[in-house]
Write a protein that holds these residues in place. Structure first.
Motif, short mmCIF file in Angstrom:
data_model
loop_
_atom_site.label_atom_id
_atom_site.label_comp_id
_atom_site.label_asym_id
_atom_site.label_seq_id
_atom_site.Cartn_x
_atom_site.Cartn_y
_atom_site.Cartn_z
N ASP A 351 0.62 -1.48 -0.20
CA ASP A 351 -0.07 -0.58 -0.19
C ASP A 351 1.14 1.60 -0.18
O ASP A 351 1.70 1.02 0.91
N GLU A 352 0.98 1.87 -1.07
CA GLU A 352 1.48 2.99 -1.14
C GLU A 352 1.72 4.32 0.43
O GLU A 352 2.15 5.09 0.54
N ASN A 353 0.26 3.65 0.64
CA ASN A 353 0.38 4.72 2.35
C ASN A 353 1.03 4.37 3.93
O ASN A 353 0.96 5.22 4.24
N ILE A 359 7.76 -1.07 8.41
CA ILE A 359 7.07 -1.98 7.30
C ILE A 359 7.66 -3.48 8.02
O ILE A 359 7.41 -4.05 8.15
N GLY A 360 9.10 -3.22 8.62
CA GLY A 360 9.76 -4.16 9.10
C GLY A 360 8.98 -4.77 9.49
O GLY A 360 8.94 -5.73 10.40
N ILE A 361 8.21 -4.26 10.97
CA ILE A 361 7.42 -5.22 12.44
C ILE A 361 6.48 -5.27 11.98
O ILE A 361 5.72 -6.10 12.35
N VAL A 362 5.57 -5.11 10.78
CA VAL A 362 4.26 -5.35 10.15
C VAL A 362 4.81 -7.10 9.92
O VAL A 362 4.24 -8.11 9.85
N VAL A 376 6.61 -6.74 2.88
CA VAL A 376 5.15 -6.07 3.18
C VAL A 376 5.86 -4.41 2.01
O VAL A 376 7.17 -3.83 3.09
N PHE A 377 5.91 -4.23 1.20
CA PHE A 377 5.36 -3.23 0.19
C PHE A 377 5.46 -1.22 0.25
O PHE A 377 4.24 -1.60 1.22
N THR A 378 5.55 -0.67 0.15
CA THR A 378 5.22 1.11 0.48
C THR A 378 5.76 1.83 -0.15
O THR A 378 6.68 1.73 -1.06
N LYS A 379 5.53 3.17 -0.66
CA LYS A 379 5.96 4.08 -2.09
C LYS A 379 7.29 4.93 -1.15
O LYS A 379 7.00 4.73 0.44
#
Length: 565
Positions: A351-353, A359-362, A376-379
């Motif tokens: 999710d870009e937001n 994201i590492g913890i998630v 887990v990816f983000t922008k």
């Protein structure tokens, strides 16, 4: 859960060690399992000594690093200490800069901005050095793959010493010195140091040049122990010595920054798991939510009032981090359910937001939930950034290496890594990652494993047994807290579910035919209460713990799992 009982060690070796140490066979057996099979090895294990640390000059390029720093100090050059924004990086910067400042005032700290610069050495950091007449950068916990960046710095008249512990690529950067025990051409005897540990070896070498005894460096070991705990490196060999003495420093004479954090959470006696779950998340929160320099400032502050302000600020960062982590985890779980991702060999969400800092913890939480190699990816600045986590026994770094046609850059370890890629490559990467993992992972690795050290009779569990067991600490990879299994157990009739939504199992258990009785707590095992009702026989996997209630301390079993016997 898969229950895996470790093989019994050689009985003659166990008997001999039991005799030499004057301990019962269950203790001797646990020691032999850990590779401690002589009196001398046991002495080093139970009484870790700074004298057992290796000569730092056994590390390749150490002489070059020391000579260059000595030259910089003698010439009054400006030195920049550069580190990553996580716990290992910020503790490394605090360690190196506070030591160097005892030798020269010309020391500046630099932590890259997680969002503006990203992981590792940045062009922005090099430009900052060049613009401020800094001729030497000591990079810690990063740099082993920074080939182009080191070359760029050289053009600008800035030299590098790299202290890293990540796996090198094919080429080593052309720095003045590259200290990394994982270099193939480095014969340093211990390969598992964290970044702060490599930094410590450099200050050990610098200190030895001055003829100082090793004890002079004791006050720095609280930082090294914190990095060891946070970076989840094996607590064996040199790491065990450094963690053991570092924990003593935290408990007896902590630096003001640590004391300020511990005062906030009202914690006095600290174990390695407290480092992992109390100190590390707070230090990490600065880099995740704001900027890693906040953590360095706290760890190097000597004024108590200012340190308390910094600690309060970091407590707020940590609270914000928890909120972000919870909400993103919920969103990621919804995404996985919609995509039925759990039927695959991997979990990949985007999710870009989403906040890049958590994201590492998630990824860790999703791995615990679905037990799959997870990304887990983000922008991030026009590209996609991801944190990767793996399951026990599967090397996610190697899997990413097999996908590198779709990746711009990546780095990390067997179980945790980070990467960036172009948005257009996301679907291609996701497909390739699933293909690589499904082709190479063994099916049984997709079911969580409980590794059991030994089967134990309740009659073996005595106050003396537990007293010696506590001396196995500090625990961590390579020296985990012992896990036991016992059979023929029955609840004495007080078993019940406790906690919110009856999530936890609490009971008092004895072993047939006539063993002693112990209180038992099983977190998140409330759903298994039927297995112990009506005096049904069951078997349990557990660790030993102390329970303090109204001033009374008693031994209790901390359940990992139970099953019908």
């Amino acid at each position: 859960m898969r229950w895996t009982l470790k093989p019994k060690p050689d009985s003659e070796t166990v008997s001999l060690l039991s005799l030499q140490l004057g301990v019962d066979k269950p203790i001797a057996s646990l020691l032999v399992q850990r590779g401690i099979d002589t009196f001398e090895a046991a002495k080093k294990f139970f009484r870790p000594s700074l004298d057992d640390l290796h000569d730092p000059y056994l590390m390749k390029d150490m002489d070059l690093a020391v000579n260059r720093i000595e030259k910089a100090i003698a010439a009054g050059e400006n030195i920049m200490v550069y580190g990553d924004y996580d716990v290992d990086g910020t503790t490394s910067v605090a360690l190196m800069s506070s030591y160097l400042k005892t030798l020269t005032p010309n020391v500046a700290n630099y932590i890259p901005d997680r969002y503006g610069e990203g992981y590792g050495i940045s062009y922005q950091g090099i430009d900052f050095a060049a613009d401020n007449d800094i001729s030497l950068i000591i990079a810690l916990d990063c740099g082993i793959k920074a080939i182009e960046k080191v070359a760029y710095a050289t053009e600008k008249g800035v030299e590098f010493i790299i202290c890293d512990h990540h796996r090198p690529g094919v080429e080593i950067p052309k720095a003045v010195a590259v200290l990394d025990p994982k270099r193939e051409d480095c014969e340093y005897p211990y390969k598992e140091l964290c970044g702060c540990g490599v930094g410590f070896k450099l200050i050990q070498a610098l200190s030895s040049e001055r003829g100082d005894p090793i004890d002079v460096l004791l006050p720095y070991l609280d930082l090294v122990a914190t990095a060891i705990g946070a970076d989840i490196v094996p607590i064996t060999g040199e790491n065990r010595v450094l963690a053991y003495h570092g924990l003593r420093v935290i408990n007896i004479a902590p630096r003001i920054g640590f004391k300020s954090i511990l005062d906030q959470v009202k914690k006095k006696k600290i174990s390695i798991s407290d480092v992992v779950f109390i100190l590390a998340p707070r230090i990490n929160a600065a880099g995740r939510m704001k900027h890693g320099l906040h953590a360095v400032n706290l760890l190097t502050e000597e004024d108590e009032a200012i340190a308390l302000e910094f600690a309060a600020e970091i407590e707020k960062f940590n609270s914000d981090r928890k909120d972000a982590d919870k909400s993103i985890t919920v969103e990621a779980l919804v995404q996985i359910e919609e995509l039925k991702e759990q039927e695959r060999y991997t979990t990949v969400v985007y999710d870009e937001n989403w906040h890049k800092g958590v994201i590492g913890i998630v990824a860790s939480r999703l791995t615990e939930t679905y037990y799959r190699p997870t990304l887990v990816f983000t922008k991030s600045g026009g590209k996609l950034a991801a944190s990767a986590r793996s399951v026990k026994g599967f090397d996610v770094y190697n899997a990413l290496e097999a996908c590198q046609d779709h990746i711009e850059q990546f780095g990390g370890h067997k179980y945790a890594a980070g990467l960036t890629l172009e948005t257009s490559e996301y679907e291609n990467f996701k497909r390739k990652f699933e293909e690589v993992v499904s082709d190479s992972i063994e099916e049984h690795l997709l079911t969580p494993e409980i590794s059991i050290d030994a089967e134990l009779q309740f009659s073996d569990i005595t106050p003396k047994f537990y007293r010696i067991l506590k001396q196995f600490a500090p625990f961590g990879p390579g020296n985990m807290s012992p896990v036991f299994m016992s059979r023929d157990l029955i609840d004495t009739g007080y078993g019940k579910c406790v906690g919110a939504e009856d999530a936890h199992l609490k009971c008092t258990v004895t072993q047939l035919p006539a063993g002693p009785t112990f209180d038992v707590i099983g977190f998140n095992l409330g759903g298994k209460i039927e297995l112990i009702r009506d005096r049904k026989k069951f078997k349990a996997v557990y660790s030993l713990d102390e329970n303090e209630w109204n001033g009374n301390v008693s031994l209790q079993l901390k359940l990992r799992d139970i099953a019908e016997d």
